[in-house]
Write a protein that holds these residues in place. Structure first.
Motif, PDB file in Angstrom:
ATOM      1  N   ALA A  57       0.837  -1.202   0.000  1.00  0.00           N
ATOM      2  CA  ALA A  57       0.000   0.000   0.000  1.00  0.00           C
ATOM      3  C   ALA A  57       0.873   1.253   0.000  1.00  0.00           C
ATOM      4  N   ASN A  58       1.905   1.268   0.832  1.00  0.00           N
ATOM      5  CA  ASN A  58       2.797   2.427   0.846  1.00  0.00           C
ATOM      6  C   ASN A  58       3.454   2.636  -0.514  1.00  0.00           C
ATOM      7  N   ARG A  59       3.828   1.560  -1.170  1.00  0.00           N
ATOM      8  CA  ARG A  59       4.451   1.659  -2.493  1.00  0.00           C
ATOM      9  C   ARG A  59       3.465   2.265  -3.494  1.00  0.00           C
ATOM     10  N   GLY A  60       2.250   1.789  -3.511  1.00  0.00           N
ATOM     11  CA  GLY A  60       1.256   2.307  -4.435  1.00  0.00           C
ATOM     12  C   GLY A  60       0.808   3.720  -4.104  1.00  0.00           C
ATOM     13  N   LEU A  61       0.645   4.004  -2.820  1.00  0.00           N
ATOM     14  CA  LEU A  61       0.217   5.338  -2.403  1.00  0.00           C
ATOM     15  C   LEU A  61       1.296   6.385  -2.656  1.00  0.00           C
ATOM     16  N   ALA A  62       2.556   5.961  -2.626  1.00  0.00           N
ATOM     17  CA  ALA A  62       3.653   6.899  -2.880  1.00  0.00           C
ATOM     18  C   ALA A  62       3.523   7.507  -4.276  1.00  0.00           C
ATOM     19  N   LEU A  63       2.965   6.758  -5.210  1.00  0.00           N
ATOM     20  CA  LEU A  63       2.751   7.284  -6.563  1.00  0.00           C
ATOM     21  C   LEU A  63       1.748   8.439  -6.559  1.00  0.00           C
ATOM     22  N   LEU A  64       0.922   8.503  -5.522  1.00  0.00           N
ATOM     23  CA  LEU A  64      -0.045   9.589  -5.363  1.00  0.00           C
ATOM     24  C   LEU A  64       0.492  10.694  -4.446  1.00  0.00           C
TER      25      LEU A  64
ATOM     26  N   ALA B  91      -8.732   3.258  -4.046  1.00  0.00           N
ATOM     27  CA  ALA B  91      -8.620   2.322  -5.169  1.00  0.00           C
ATOM     28  C   ALA B  91      -7.288   1.575  -5.109  1.00  0.00           C
ATOM     29  N   THR B  92      -6.231   2.288  -4.728  1.00  0.00           N
ATOM     30  CA  THR B  92      -4.914   1.657  -4.602  1.00  0.00           C
ATOM     31  C   THR B  92      -4.933   0.593  -3.513  1.00  0.00           C
ATOM     32  N   VAL B  93      -5.465   0.939  -2.350  1.00  0.00           N
ATOM     33  CA  VAL B  93      -5.508  -0.010  -1.227  1.00  0.00           C
ATOM     34  C   VAL B  93      -6.419  -1.185  -1.568  1.00  0.00           C
ATOM     35  N   ASP B  94      -7.544  -0.924  -2.227  1.00  0.00           N
ATOM     36  CA  ASP B  94      -8.419  -2.026  -2.640  1.00  0.00           C
ATOM     37  C   ASP B  94      -7.671  -3.006  -3.542  1.00  0.00           C
TER      38      ASP B  94
ATOM     39  N   VAL C 146      -4.446  -3.617  -3.505  1.00  0.00           N
ATOM     40  CA  VAL C 146      -3.521  -4.382  -2.654  1.00  0.00           C
ATOM     41  C   VAL C 146      -4.272  -5.499  -1.940  1.00  0.00           C
ATOM     42  N   LEU C 147      -5.408  -5.163  -1.356  1.00  0.00           N
ATOM     43  CA  LEU C 147      -6.175  -6.160  -0.608  1.00  0.00           C
ATOM     44  C   LEU C 147      -6.716  -7.251  -1.523  1.00  0.00           C
ATOM     45  N   ALA C 148      -7.109  -6.875  -2.736  1.00  0.00           N
ATOM     46  CA  ALA C 148      -7.598  -7.872  -3.688  1.00  0.00           C
ATOM     47  C   ALA C 148      -6.503  -8.860  -4.063  1.00  0.00           C
ATOM     48  N   GLY C 149      -5.239  -8.401  -4.028  1.00  0.00           N
ATOM     49  CA  GLY C 149      -4.119  -9.277  -4.355  1.00  0.00           C
ATOM     50  C   GLY C 149      -3.888 -10.388  -3.340  1.00  0.00           C
ATOM     51  N   SER C 150      -4.415 -10.227  -2.138  1.00  0.00           N
ATOM     52  CA  SER C 150      -4.260 -11.276  -1.130  1.00  0.00           C
ATOM     53  C   SER C 150      -5.619 -11.829  -0.718  1.00  0.00           C
ATOM     54  N   LEU C 151      -6.471 -10.992  -0.217  1.00  0.00           N
ATOM     55  CA  LEU C 151      -7.770 -11.448   0.269  1.00  0.00           C
ATOM     56  C   LEU C 151      -8.718 -11.795  -0.859  1.00  0.00           C
TER      57      LEU C 151
END
Length: 132
Positions: free
Chosen positions: A19-26, A101-104, A106-111
């Motif tokens: 999440a931190n990696r993806g959010l950093a892009l924002l 959307a970014t966090v969703d 990430v969560l979709a990738g595992s859960l």
């Protein structure tokens, strides 16, 4: 018991890292996005309330909020008495939504690999373990 605790911690660490990696892009960190998310759900929250919701100390939340005000993501508003409240700005709300959307993702990738029933069972078990 330790193996279960370790598995929970590993999944949490994976979620935070990705999440931190993806959010950093924002231009956001996970704690900044989490603050935006909680402020959306709790408009007018105080610094202390935000600190509790985001698992921060009052002092660290104060520093974080100052930086977010300076960036135009949140603003301080006068509350009753001497209470200072906070609310999202339009720019902060846009980043909250994009970050969601970014966090969703990430969560979709595992859960997301779990069935609806498995996710519900996991959710109920985690709530039970946390005493909620």
């Amino acid at each position: 018991m330790q193996q279960v605790g370790l598995a929970v911690k590993r999944l949490q660490w994976r979620h935070h890292r990705e999440a931190n990696r993806g959010l950093a892009l924002l231009g956001l960190s996970l704690v900044q996005w989490d603050t935006l998310r909680h402020l959306h759900a709790n408009p007018g929250a105080s610094l202390h309330q935000l600190a509790e919701l985001t698992f921060q100390t009052d002092q660290s939340m104060g520093e974080l909020a100052k930086r977010m005000v300076d960036r135009g993501l949140i603003e301080r508003i006068e509350g009753p008495g001497r209470k200072v409240q906070h609310q999202l700005t339009p720019a902060g709300d846009e980043l909250r939504q994009a970050g969601g959307a970014t966090v969703d993702g990430v969560l979709a990738g595992s859960l997301g690999h779990l069935s609806d029933g498995e996710r519900e069972t996991l959710h109920q078990l985690l709530l039970k373990a946390a005493g909620s």
